[in-house]
Enzyme design. Structure first.
Site, PDB file in Angstrom:
ATOM      1  N   GLY A  23      71.048  50.583  22.849  1.00 52.52           N
ATOM      2  CA  GLY A  23      69.842  51.317  23.222  1.00 52.52           C
ATOM      3  C   GLY A  23      69.468  51.186  24.681  1.00 52.52           C
ATOM      4  N   ASN A  25      69.936  53.546  27.488  1.00 53.46           N
ATOM      5  CA  ASN A  25      69.938  54.667  28.437  1.00 53.46           C
ATOM      6  C   ASN A  25      68.589  54.823  29.140  1.00 53.46           C
ATOM      7  OD1 ASN A  25      69.424  55.703  25.550  1.00 53.46           O
ATOM      8  ND2 ASN A  25      68.496  57.312  26.811  1.00 53.46           N
ATOM      9  N   GLY A  27      64.525  52.473  29.942  1.00 53.00           N
ATOM     10  CA  GLY A  27      63.753  51.243  29.815  1.00 53.00           C
ATOM     11  C   GLY A  27      64.448  49.976  30.227  1.00 53.00           C
ATOM     12  N   ILE A  28      64.103  48.883  29.542  1.00 53.97           N
ATOM     13  CA  ILE A  28      64.639  47.576  29.924  1.00 53.97           C
ATOM     14  C   ILE A  28      66.136  47.490  29.661  1.00 53.97           C
ATOM     15  CG2 ILE A  28      62.405  46.456  29.583  1.00 53.97           C
ATOM     16  CD1 ILE A  28      63.461  45.256  26.997  1.00 53.97           C
ATOM     17  N   SER A 156      59.709  40.597  19.804  1.00 58.83           N
ATOM     18  CA  SER A 156      58.407  40.952  20.358  1.00 58.83           C
ATOM     19  C   SER A 156      57.375  39.922  19.921  1.00 58.83           C
ATOM     20  CB  SER A 156      57.977  42.340  19.876  1.00 58.83           C
ATOM     21  OG  SER A 156      56.612  42.574  20.156  1.00 58.83           O
ATOM     22  N   TYR A 182      56.473  47.152  11.828  1.00 55.29           N
ATOM     23  CA  TYR A 182      57.060  46.741  13.105  1.00 55.29           C
ATOM     24  C   TYR A 182      57.076  45.216  13.210  1.00 55.29           C
ATOM     25  CZ  TYR A 182      57.805  46.368  18.165  1.00 55.29           C
ATOM     26  OH  TYR A 182      58.303  46.055  19.418  1.00 55.29           O
TER      27      TYR A 182
END
Length: 310
Positions: A23, A25, A27-28, A156, A182
């Site tokens: 994942g 492409n 952001g971080i 998170s 989440y």
């Protein structure tokens, strides 16, 4: 611009090393790709959208055109909402790569409306935990052959509000709460890290270290579902608080720290924030839950109970 912004100061090179990042492409994840690329690594961008990943790779190459001793970037398709895609991606990587020194499980979705993955899992649990669980186990034999190696799971602080509902992991009977779902998925990331570390050491594998972390509150595309779930009022509030959010560069620092810094090279199974060890929630330290989650996850992804990736 976030207020709390520890930076990874390590200048360690990654020449000759291969990193897989999910994942990435935007952001971080994209920042992490560029950092590793600049350190000389062979970086595999494992992303759902090949076209967007290829474009991101070109942008990184253009941004670093004036620099020397760069690595290599390869794009591989990976849809964590499909176990078939996870298996296909792992198969292609294993067929091509002689070593995997770093696995960065970065991809994720956050507080999205209720939905199911291709295999019938609640989207956040399926994407954030089960997809990465399967990918990690499939790549683990090669990782164990590439020591010293590191596996980094981006969790998170939301894990602190999470609980693992073993009776209904996929919210089939329980009234759906996007934020609770989440939290469950992010708690699963920390418990998976703990149990993977325990099993590695149980097998006397001492040179594969595992890390979980909170990257901070970051202004990225990860929050794109907030308005859909909670309405425009919450989105406006988030916009008003944007000065408290980290940039992707700031948010990537703890991931990079766990992956390359010499100071944590002998640490494993721990949880990090701001480039330092932090104590996770009590639920994240429950060894019985970590073991049970491992067992349940094996069943859900279709691996036998005695599956041996070590």
């Amino acid at each position: 611009m976030g207020w709390f912004n520890a930076m990874c100061t390590s200048v360690a090179r990654l020449d000759g090393k291969t990193a897989v990042i999910t994942g990435c492409n935007t952001g971080i994840g994209k920042v992490t790709v560029q950092d590793f690329f600049e350190r000389g690594a062979r970086v595999i961008m494992a992303c759902r959208n090949r076209e967007k990943a290829t474009q991101a790779a070109e942008e990184i190459k253009q941004a670093t055109a004036s620099k020397s001793n760069l690595g290599e970037i390869i794009v591989e398709e990976l849809d964590l909402m499909s176990l078939k895609s996870v298996r296909s991606c792992a198969e292609k990587i294993l067929a091509r790569e002689k070593r995997i020194d770093l696995l960065i499980n970065n991809a994720g979705v956050m507080t999205c409306p209720y939905g199911k993955t291709e295999d019938g899992f609640e989207i956040q649990f399926g994407t954030n935990h089960l997809g990465h669980f399967l990918l990690t186990l499939l790549l683990l034999p090669r990782i164990c052959q590439s020591t010293p190696a590191r596996i980094v799971n981006v969790s998170s602080v939301a894990h602190e509000r999470g609980t693992i509902n073993f009776d209904d992991l996929n919210w089939s009977q329980t009234p759906y709460s996007a934020i609770k779902a989440y939290g469950q998925s992010k708690l699963a990331n920390v418990l998976f890290t703990k149990e993977l570390h325990r099993k590695l050491r149980e097998k006397n594998i001492k040179d594969v270290n595992v890390y979980s972390l909170h990257p901070g509150v970051i202004k990225t595309e990860l929050a794109r579902h907030v308005a859909d779930t909670y309405g425009k009022g919450v989105k406006l509030l988030m916009s008003a608080m944007r000065w408290f959010f980290k940039t992707p560069l700031q948010g990537a620092q703890t991931t990079i720290y766990c992956a390359v810094d010499e100071k944590c090279a002998s640490e494993s199974g721990l949880y990090y924030a701001e480039c330092a060890v932090k104590e996770p929630s009590q639920a994240a330290q429950n060894e019985a839950d970590a073991k049970r989650l491992w067992s349940e996850s094996l069943k859900l992804v279709g691996l036998p109970e005695n599956y041996e990736p070590f």
